[in-house]
Design a protein around this motif. Structure first.
Motif, short mmCIF file in Angstrom:
data_model
loop_
_atom_site.label_atom_id
_atom_site.label_comp_id
_atom_site.label_asym_id
_atom_site.label_seq_id
_atom_site.Cartn_x
_atom_site.Cartn_y
_atom_site.Cartn_z
N LYS A 101 55.67 50.80 8.67
CA LYS A 101 56.77 49.78 9.42
C LYS A 101 57.98 50.46 9.93
O LYS A 101 58.64 49.92 10.61
N LEU A 102 58.39 51.62 8.90
CA LEU A 102 59.48 52.39 9.33
C LEU A 102 59.28 53.57 10.07
O LEU A 102 60.08 54.30 10.58
N SER A 103 58.07 53.89 10.48
CA SER A 103 57.78 55.13 11.02
C SER A 103 57.47 54.75 12.70
O SER A 103 57.60 55.66 13.53
N ALA A 104 57.33 53.66 12.88
CA ALA A 104 56.64 53.10 14.17
C ALA A 104 58.01 53.24 15.27
O ALA A 104 57.67 53.61 16.32
N HIS A 105 59.03 52.90 14.91
CA HIS A 105 60.23 52.89 15.72
C HIS A 105 60.40 54.24 16.29
O HIS A 105 60.72 54.24 17.60
N THR A 106 60.72 55.18 15.64
CA THR A 106 60.71 56.53 15.95
C THR A 106 60.06 57.35 15.19
O THR A 106 60.28 57.63 13.87
N ASP A 107 58.81 57.74 15.64
CA ASP A 107 57.96 58.67 14.80
C ASP A 107 58.23 60.10 15.05
O ASP A 107 57.23 60.77 14.46
N LYS B 245 56.46 50.96 23.06
CA LYS B 245 57.36 51.40 21.72
C LYS B 245 57.59 50.20 21.19
O LYS B 245 58.26 49.15 21.31
N GLN B 246 57.50 50.32 19.62
CA GLN B 246 57.92 49.31 18.92
C GLN B 246 59.37 49.25 18.92
O GLN B 246 60.15 50.01 18.85
N VAL B 247 60.00 48.08 18.92
CA VAL B 247 61.32 47.82 18.82
C VAL B 247 61.81 47.00 17.67
O VAL B 247 62.87 47.30 16.86
N CYS B 248 60.95 45.71 17.19
CA CYS B 248 61.31 44.89 15.99
C CYS B 248 60.14 45.41 14.80
O CYS B 248 59.08 45.18 14.86
N SER B 249 60.75 46.00 13.94
CA SER B 249 60.00 46.61 12.85
C SER B 249 59.49 45.41 12.02
O SER B 249 58.20 45.53 11.39
N CYS B 250 60.34 44.40 11.87
CA CYS B 250 59.70 43.31 10.84
C CYS B 250 58.65 42.38 11.45
O CYS B 250 57.65 42.31 10.67
N TYR B 251 58.64 42.48 12.77
CA TYR B 251 57.56 41.50 13.27
C TYR B 251 56.71 42.27 14.46
O TYR B 251 55.83 41.58 15.13
N ASN B 252 56.89 43.58 14.33
CA ASN B 252 56.00 44.57 15.03
C ASN B 252 55.98 43.97 16.60
O ASN B 252 54.90 43.82 17.24
N VAL B 253 57.05 43.89 17.24
CA VAL B 253 57.25 43.50 18.54
C VAL B 253 57.59 44.88 19.45
O VAL B 253 58.62 45.34 19.39
N GLY B 254 56.80 44.84 20.45
CA GLY B 254 56.79 46.30 21.25
C GLY B 254 57.62 45.85 22.73
O GLY B 254 57.98 44.78 23.12
N GLU B 255 58.11 47.02 22.97
CA GLU B 255 59.14 46.93 24.20
C GLU B 255 58.39 46.23 25.32
O GLU B 255 59.12 45.53 25.97
N LYS B 256 56.92 46.50 25.53
CA LYS B 256 56.69 45.58 26.97
C LYS B 256 56.56 44.24 26.61
O LYS B 256 56.71 43.43 27.53
N THR B 257 56.27 43.87 25.42
CA THR B 257 56.23 42.41 25.08
C THR B 257 57.67 41.83 25.32
O THR B 257 57.74 40.61 25.99
N LEU C 236 59.73 35.20 20.26
CA LEU C 236 59.07 36.23 19.87
C LEU C 236 59.21 36.63 18.36
O LEU C 236 58.61 37.56 17.84
N LYS C 237 60.25 35.90 17.62
CA LYS C 237 60.72 36.30 16.37
C LYS C 237 61.39 37.75 16.33
O LYS C 237 61.93 37.64 15.24
N CYS C 238 61.54 38.35 17.15
CA CYS C 238 62.11 39.45 16.93
C CYS C 238 63.63 39.22 16.77
O CYS C 238 64.41 38.62 17.44
N GLY C 239 64.20 40.15 15.78
CA GLY C 239 65.79 39.93 15.57
C GLY C 239 65.99 39.05 14.65
O GLY C 239 67.20 38.62 14.25
N THR C 240 64.83 38.18 14.06
CA THR C 240 65.27 36.84 13.49
C THR C 240 65.27 37.32 11.92
O THR C 240 65.39 36.21 11.00
#
Length: 905
Positions: free
Chosen positions: A621-627, A840-852, A871-875
């Motif tokens: 979850k912490l590697s997905a944003h910047t791998d 690209k993953q933006v929200c690590s908590c809810y695994n929300v990608g940039e395209k979504t 989308l729950k991102c940022g919440t």
């Protein structure tokens, strides 16, 4: 207390036999010091949330803190002592360390040994390490990796106030009128405080936020004004502010006269720094400067919030001082919403400062070069000797290892081969050192490769003691589980070695006994001379210690419940009781560009990673944003180097080299680049940014200049690029590789100078796997799959360019127990299903990608709150909010172009 946030006392741990228990502890990461509630059942940690009543975070956690329980497995743990690679008993290990230290001291003197410790230690660990070295061995040679983080701030506070005291609280950030953030990307480095600031600004829209930084970072999403100054010119900016205050009725002449000294000389030194001169020197416009200077001048309340962008400089102390000068001159200190606020990077950097963990300190805020203080501490400790001069600071300590002046070093809870500048020099120092002892919780890292003795220490979740955060708040870090394997607490290891060296002052039964002695030393013959006074905690029973709620020092007869606001009475701990202005002559960085090295290199942290990734690197979850490690470049610089996103660059400095992927970033200044600090040889073959910095330091603080290097860049190309995805870790031998953790195992990006003759053989030899191997090739591309009983265990793509495949899809197919034929076909073609194409993953908590997120923007989500609702991102942790805001600002004005982009892939 703040009128923005509720407060209530923390409850003590609830432990009932046979039932799940709640342990209230403290987060393991930055200096914010967030409280965490850990649910425990069956001897295991089962849940973690932010402590709603903890006054540092009030229930909030950043994405790193939220994922702490995903980092605690025993994979890669050091679980037994080792000597020369062989497991031994604790008795044998500590006997050996004690004998070796005694022998070296007897032959070469007390200054021939050293400790290098860490802000990851708890205060009790730190206290005993300092006591052993300074009061029993008798040398000042104990320093800490906190030297690299905040020692310039320490020196400036002490020079100005007479004592290392942070005069602000987190509530000040919420109650100020003007917040200057300088040298701090708080949105990523201290997200919980950033969220508190964000909330305060929503409640009070009149509050102004100014960001001063060479990079336009995620923090700028909250800024009313952004000053993108030339790197290293911060001292000139604040000298200019001091001069502006003097010319625009911004001085508090009564405060200056009554509570300070040295103002005339400081102002005279700053007098030449007119707004026009500062604008030219800092490479910003006069209009931008004037606007911000006027804001500071007119605001009744102002906080300057600064971190490593100020501290990590060859003139860091003066930069901190230039900030303090402005607050003293305007009287904006000691009252609500006012003051110079340095924020620390590590969880217990402040605790280390309290106990004297730096080589130029003694203990309890007493001075190592003060005979009266030396006598006090030695009498209190009843120790056989006392260090009477400063020891070797971090950079000097390793220089003395290299020269042979120091022959034995004990390294605790830190990885200097990655964090200290000039890696080759640190390598040479450790290679030739007679005895390298390392206490750590991992069995392998860059530094442990040179250890003669490895001592297994407890990590977070197993550790028990206290930490002090950036607002002087002491919190309990309670262990939620028992130590794994044979691991011991650091204070116990130090105690054992000290006793076996023949010393008698280390007979502690409980960690609470160590804390009590530390508190008693702060009280001992203090007589109001030092604000660090824990006399109110000096008689705690073990039960009271275990139930201790977070509290800010001083804690004494005057402040039995702790003290949030210091210096409100204008009385400082200088000999005259007055704060000291210090004249500042701004200096440019030592490491400057040249024809050979034309680019300025900056470094710093990323949102989802921490230090050298010992913990954060373990969770996908912490590697997905910047791998991978990127080098961030201005578009015109990228064009000049003929590179684009994901191309590779060789980065060369006078001290070493690194290789990184390109990230084109218009928020960089032209001619400058940025690279994260986290990658090391556990996760990347060529990703260590510290190898690119010289050992340039501030002459007063000894803090390294790690925000400005000089590098050359050139495009780096390989013959073959391989994307490897596997359920088990590999030991790779390749010209270039980067590793990151996934939900199913690990992924590696590999590059070879020469193409492998047989891709399938390369995979089989690299993995040692047996199973059903399937291959597909087209032209210069190879797709290789390994199945075991129909389950995917290995996948690799070979190409002449970097192969890309959707991570969410790979996570899905690796989770399948038996792959369908159609899925195998898709794998062998490298074609993911559209439903998994999130980008690209933006929200690590809810695994929300940039395209979504972009799709949601085209559908009318024009605010961060709207995206969160959809989308729950940022919440949850909120760490991604600046990135969400940036995506909205990029695309809401041109939705047609965005729709076209999404339609064309």
């Amino acid at each position: 207390m703040s009128d923005l946030l509720p407060t209530s006392p923390l409850i003590s741990p609830v432990i009932k036999a046979g039932e799940p228990s709640l342990i209230q502890s403290t987060c393991a990461y930055c200096g914010v010091g967030c409280g965490v509630d850990i649910g425990v059942a069956g001897g295991k940690a089962t849940s973690l949330t932010g402590s709603a009543a903890h006054p540092s975070n009030y229930g909030r956690l950043c994405v790193k803190g939220s994922n702490l329980l995903n980092t605690i497995d025993l994979t890669g743990r050091l679980l037994a002592p080792e000597i020369a690679g062989e497991q031994v008993s604790w008795d044998k290990a500590t006997d050996y360390v004690a004998e070796q230290f005694n022998d070296i001291i007897q032959k070469h003197g007390k200054d021939s040994v050293a400790f290098y410790v860490s802000g990851q230690l708890l205060t009790e660990d730190y206290y005993l390490a300092n006591k052993l070295m300074k009061g029993y061995i008798g040398s000042g040679n104990i320093d800490t990796n906190s030297r690299l983080c905040m020692s310039s701030a320490v020196s400036a506070y002490k020079r100005a106030f007479g004592e290392d005291v942070v005069p602000c609280t987190y509530q000040d950030l919420e109650q100020t009128e003007l917040l200057l953030l300088t040298g701090s990307n708080a949105a990523w480095t201290h997200p919980v405080l950033y969220q508190r600031i964000e909330r305060a600004k929503k409640i009070n829209p009149a509050m102004k936020v100014v960001v001063i930084d060479p990079r336009k970072t995620a923090t700028c999403e909250l800024a009313d004004n952004f000053i993108q100054l030339k790197p290293g010119t911060d001292g000139a900016f604040f000298n200019g502010l001091l001069q502006f205050l003097s010319e625009n009725q911004g001085l508090d002449t009564d405060y200056i006269a009554q509570y300070t000294e040295g103002f005339e000389l400081a102002l005279a030194t700053a007098a030449s720094w007119t707004t026009a001169k500062v604008a030219e020197f800092c490479q910003v416009s006069i209009e931008e400067l004037t606007t911000v200077y006027q804001l500071f001048c007119r605001s009744k309340k102002a906080i300057t919030f600064y971190s490593m962008g100020i501290n990590q400089s060859s003139s860091g102390v003066d930069k901190c001082q230039s900030i303090i000068n402005c607050h003293l001159a305007s009287g904006k200190i000691g009252t609500i919403g006012n003051g110079p606020f340095s924020i620390t990077g590590q969880p217990n950097a402040m605790g280390g400062r309290e106990v004297g963990g730096l080589a130029n300190q003694l203990a309890a805020h007493m001075d190592i070069d003060n005979p009266i203080h030396l006598d006090k501490v030695q009498r209190f400790w009843q120790s056989p000797t006392i260090a009477n001069k400063q020891g070797a600071k971090a950079i000097d300590l390793f220089d003395k290892l290299a020269s042979g002046d120091i022959k034995a070093v004990w390294i605790m809870a830190t990885n200097p081969l990655v964090s200290l500048p000039n890696r080759d020099k640190i390598t040479a120092a450790l290679k030739q050192c007679e005895l390298v002892v390392v206490s750590d919780c991992v069995e392998k890292n860059d530094t442990l490769a040179f250890a003669d003795v490895k001592l297994p220490a407890t990590p977070w979740l197993e550790k028990n003691g206290t930490v002090t955060n950036s607002e002087r708040r002491i919190s309990r870090q309670r262990n939620a589980v028992l130590p794994a394997g044979q691991a011991k607490h650091d204070w116990q290891i130090i105690q054992d070695v000290a006793t076996k060296m023949g010393f008698s002052g280390f007979d502690f039964n409980e960690v609470s006994d160590v804390f009590k002695e530390h508190a008693q030393l702060t009280q001992f013959e203090n007589n109001g001379e030092r604000l660090l006074d824990l006399s109110g905690l000096s008689q705690l029973t073990t039960k009271e210690y275990n139930e201790l709620a977070p509290i800010q020092w001083p804690v004494n007869e005057s402040y039995p419940e702790g003290c949030a606001r210091v210096y409100a009475d204008g009385k400082f701990t200088t000999p005259s009781s007055k704060a000291q202005f210090i004249p500042v002559a701004p200096q440019l960085p030592i490491q400057r560009t040249s024809t050979k090295y034309p680019f300025v290199l900056n470094s710093g942290r990323l949102r989802d990673q921490w230090h050298t990734m010992t913990r954060t690197g373990k969770t996908h979850k912490l590697s997905a944003h910047t791998d991978k490690p990127y080098l961030y470049l201005h578009p015109k610089d990228a064009q000049g180097l003929a590179v684009q996103n994901n191309d590779m660059l060789m980065i060369t400095a006078s001290t070493g080299q690194a290789i990184a992927h390109v990230k084109v970033d218009e928020k960089q200044r032209l001619g400058e680049c940025f690279m994260p600090i986290h990658w090391n040889q556990s996760y990347a073959s060529h990703g260590n940014v510290s190898d690119l910095y010289q050992s340039s330091v501030d002459p007063l603080s000894g803090q390294a200049e790690s925000k400005q290097g000089a590098v050359a860049l050139r495009k780096k190309a390989y013959k073959q690029y391989i994307s490897v995805h596997t359920t088990s870790s590999l030991s790779l031998s390749a010209d270039f590789w980067v590793k990151s953790t996934t939900a199913y195992g690990d992924t590696y990006q590999v590059a070879l100078e020469e193409s492998t003759a047989d891709a399938l053989l390369w995979c089989q030899q690299t993995t040692g796997l047996s199973g059903e191997w399937l291959t597909f090739s087209e032209e210069d591309k190879f797709y290789i799959v390994c199945l075991q009983a129909g389950k995917l265990v290995f996948l690799s793509y070979f190409s002449t360019n970097w192969p890309e495949i959707e991570p969410a899809w790979l996570e899905h197919v690796f989770a399948e127990e038996k792959l369908a034929f159609a899925t195998i076909q898709s794998l062998l073609l490298g074609i993911a299903s559209d439903e998994f194409n999130q980008g690209k993953q933006v929200c690590s908590c809810y695994n929300v990608g940039e395209k979504t997120i972009k799709i949601a923007i085209t559908q009318g989500c024009s605010s961060v709150d709207a995206l969160g609702e959809k989308l729950k991102c940022g919440t949850k942790c909120g760490s991604c909010k600046p990135e969400l805001a940036n995506l909205i600002s990029q695309h809401k004005a041109s939705p047609i172009e965005l729709v076209t982009e999404l339609a064309t892939g």
